[in-house]
Design an enzyme around this catalytic site. Structure first.
Site, PDB file in Angstrom:
ATOM      1  N   HIS A 151     -10.698   0.683  -2.615  1.00 19.75           N
ATOM      2  CA  HIS A 151     -12.038   0.704  -2.030  1.00 19.75           C
ATOM      3  C   HIS A 151     -13.089   1.267  -2.980  1.00 19.75           C
ATOM      4  O   HIS A 151     -12.835   2.275  -3.644  1.00 19.75           O
ATOM      5  CB  HIS A 151     -12.055   1.586  -0.778  1.00 19.75           C
ATOM      6  CG  HIS A 151     -11.217   1.080   0.353  1.00 19.75           C
ATOM      7  ND1 HIS A 151     -11.343  -0.191   0.860  1.00 19.75           N
ATOM      8  CD2 HIS A 151     -10.244   1.678   1.090  1.00 19.75           C
ATOM      9  CE1 HIS A 151     -10.491  -0.345   1.862  1.00 19.75           C
ATOM     10  NE2 HIS A 151      -9.810   0.770   2.012  1.00 19.75           N
TER      11      HIS A 151
ATOM     12  N   CYS B 194      -1.881  -2.240   7.944  1.00 24.50           N
ATOM     13  CA  CYS B 194      -1.797  -3.151   6.804  1.00 24.50           C
ATOM     14  C   CYS B 194      -0.491  -3.951   6.773  1.00 24.50           C
ATOM     15  O   CYS B 194      -0.489  -5.124   6.425  1.00 24.50           O
ATOM     16  CB  CYS B 194      -2.015  -2.380   5.510  1.00 24.50           C
ATOM     17  SG  CYS B 194      -3.681  -1.642   5.492  1.00 24.50           S
TER      18      CYS B 194
ATOM     19  N   ASP C  94      -4.622  -0.882  -1.684  1.00 23.87           N
ATOM     20  CA  ASP C  94      -5.940  -0.605  -1.109  1.00 23.87           C
ATOM     21  C   ASP C  94      -6.811  -0.076  -2.245  1.00 23.87           C
ATOM     22  O   ASP C  94      -6.415   0.861  -2.940  1.00 23.87           O
ATOM     23  CB  ASP C  94      -5.786   0.469  -0.013  1.00 23.87           C
ATOM     24  CG  ASP C  94      -6.417   0.053   1.307  1.00 23.87           C
ATOM     25  OD1 ASP C  94      -6.716  -1.141   1.474  1.00 23.87           O
ATOM     26  OD2 ASP C  94      -6.606   0.923   2.169  1.00 23.87           O
TER      27      ASP C  94
ATOM     28  N   LYS D 181      -7.017  -5.011  -2.482  1.00 24.41           N
ATOM     29  CA  LYS D 181      -7.744  -5.429  -1.277  1.00 24.41           C
ATOM     30  C   LYS D 181      -8.700  -4.329  -0.845  1.00 24.41           C
ATOM     31  O   LYS D 181      -8.585  -3.189  -1.274  1.00 24.41           O
ATOM     32  CB  LYS D 181      -6.759  -5.773  -0.159  1.00 24.41           C
ATOM     33  CG  LYS D 181      -5.880  -4.625   0.274  1.00 24.41           C
ATOM     34  CD  LYS D 181      -4.744  -5.131   1.141  1.00 24.41           C
ATOM     35  CE  LYS D 181      -3.928  -4.020   1.749  1.00 24.41           C
ATOM     36  NZ  LYS D 181      -4.665  -3.099   2.622  1.00 24.41           N
TER      37      LYS D 181
ATOM     38  N   HIS E 138     -10.541   7.142   1.566  1.00 23.77           N
ATOM     39  CA  HIS E 138      -9.180   6.997   1.024  1.00 23.77           C
ATOM     40  C   HIS E 138      -9.120   5.856   0.017  1.00 23.77           C
ATOM     41  O   HIS E 138      -9.914   4.926   0.079  1.00 23.77           O
ATOM     42  CB  HIS E 138      -8.173   6.751   2.164  1.00 23.77           C
ATOM     43  CG  HIS E 138      -8.386   5.437   2.863  1.00 23.77           C
ATOM     44  ND1 HIS E 138      -9.349   5.265   3.844  1.00 23.77           N
ATOM     45  CD2 HIS E 138      -7.790   4.227   2.713  1.00 23.77           C
ATOM     46  CE1 HIS E 138      -9.313   4.004   4.271  1.00 23.77           C
ATOM     47  NE2 HIS E 138      -8.385   3.351   3.597  1.00 23.77           N
TER      48      HIS E 138
ATOM     49  N   ASP F 163       0.788  -1.255   0.000  1.00 20.34           N
ATOM     50  CA  ASP F 163       0.000   0.000   0.000  1.00 20.34           C
ATOM     51  C   ASP F 163       0.815   1.298   0.000  1.00 20.34           C
ATOM     52  O   ASP F 163       0.481   2.234   0.729  1.00 20.34           O
ATOM     53  CB  ASP F 163      -0.931   0.032   1.229  1.00 20.34           C
ATOM     54  CG  ASP F 163      -1.936  -1.108   1.255  1.00 20.34           C
ATOM     55  OD1 ASP F 163      -1.916  -1.940   0.350  1.00 20.34           O
ATOM     56  OD2 ASP F 163      -2.741  -1.157   2.202  1.00 20.34           O
TER      57      ASP F 163
END
Length: 201
Positions: free
Chosen positions: A50, A153, A48, A108, A83, A10
């Site tokens: 999302h 993480c 990351d 993820k 984020h 990340d």
């Protein structure tokens, strides 16, 4: 041959100074990580990623502020600022990061109903990202974990990698912490050491 792999966790714009969920001095690890990649023939990254309606975002819960904790589908969930939204500038890897070395990127946090700190599983271990299985298929026995952030993480990726059966190394120079509490970084390192991770200070 027992292969070793580097997992880069990340290192994205939103986690760098100026980002939506900035990790203090997060940008300082990039030169170290770039140099470290040269020592590995297999480098993988987590990202990351999302959806905008992710339920870990405080903005998606009326009256909730970042840092508060709620129950999300049976798991305690820290509320975060919005984020690393899919396709946003904040979700992109840091521009100074040498992404050309990445053999594969594992995204993820793509399920809006559950957060995903670890690069191997979501927080409820309901679904695998495929990272652990991929490394096993590549005959990897030992992994080095670097990236952001040490107390979330990176920590959970290292713990899950250990549980998955890998030897795990964490060089402290390759990570920084969110530090919601002032000593979270040190507590994370101690927890990793207790789990059998080799923390290189």
């Amino acid at each position: 041959m027992n292969r070793e792999a580097l997992i880069v966790v990340d290192i994205q714009n939103d986690f760098l100074p100026g980002g939506a969920l900035a990790v203090n001095q997060g940008d300082e690890i990039v030169p170290f990580v770039n140099e470290l990649m040269d020592s590995f023939d297999l480098v993988v990254a987590t990202q990351d990623w999302h959806p905008a309606n992710h339920e870990s975002f405080a903005a998606n819960h009326k009256g909730k502020k970042p840092g508060e904790v709620i129950d999300l589908n049976g798991l305690p969930q820290i509320m975060w600022p919005v984020h690393c939204v899919q396709g946003s500038k904040g979700a992109e890897f840091a521009s100074a990061l040498n992404t050309s070395k990445f053999k594969k990127v594992f995204q993820k946090g793509t399920d809006a109903t559950i957060d995903s700190y670890s690069g191997l599983f979501d927080n409820g271990k309901r679904k695998s990202t495929g990272l652990g299985e991929y490394l096993k298929a590549e005959d990897v026995e030992k992994v080095t974990v670097v990236g952001l952030a040490a107390d979330y993480c990176v920590k959970f990726t290292a713990l899950d990698a250990k549980e998955f059966g890998f030897e795990v190394v964490l060089p402290v120079a390759g990570t920084r912490a969110v530090n919601l509490q002032p000593n979270d970084f040190e507590k994370a390192l101690e927890e990793l050491e207790r789990a059998g991770v080799e923390v290189r200070r």
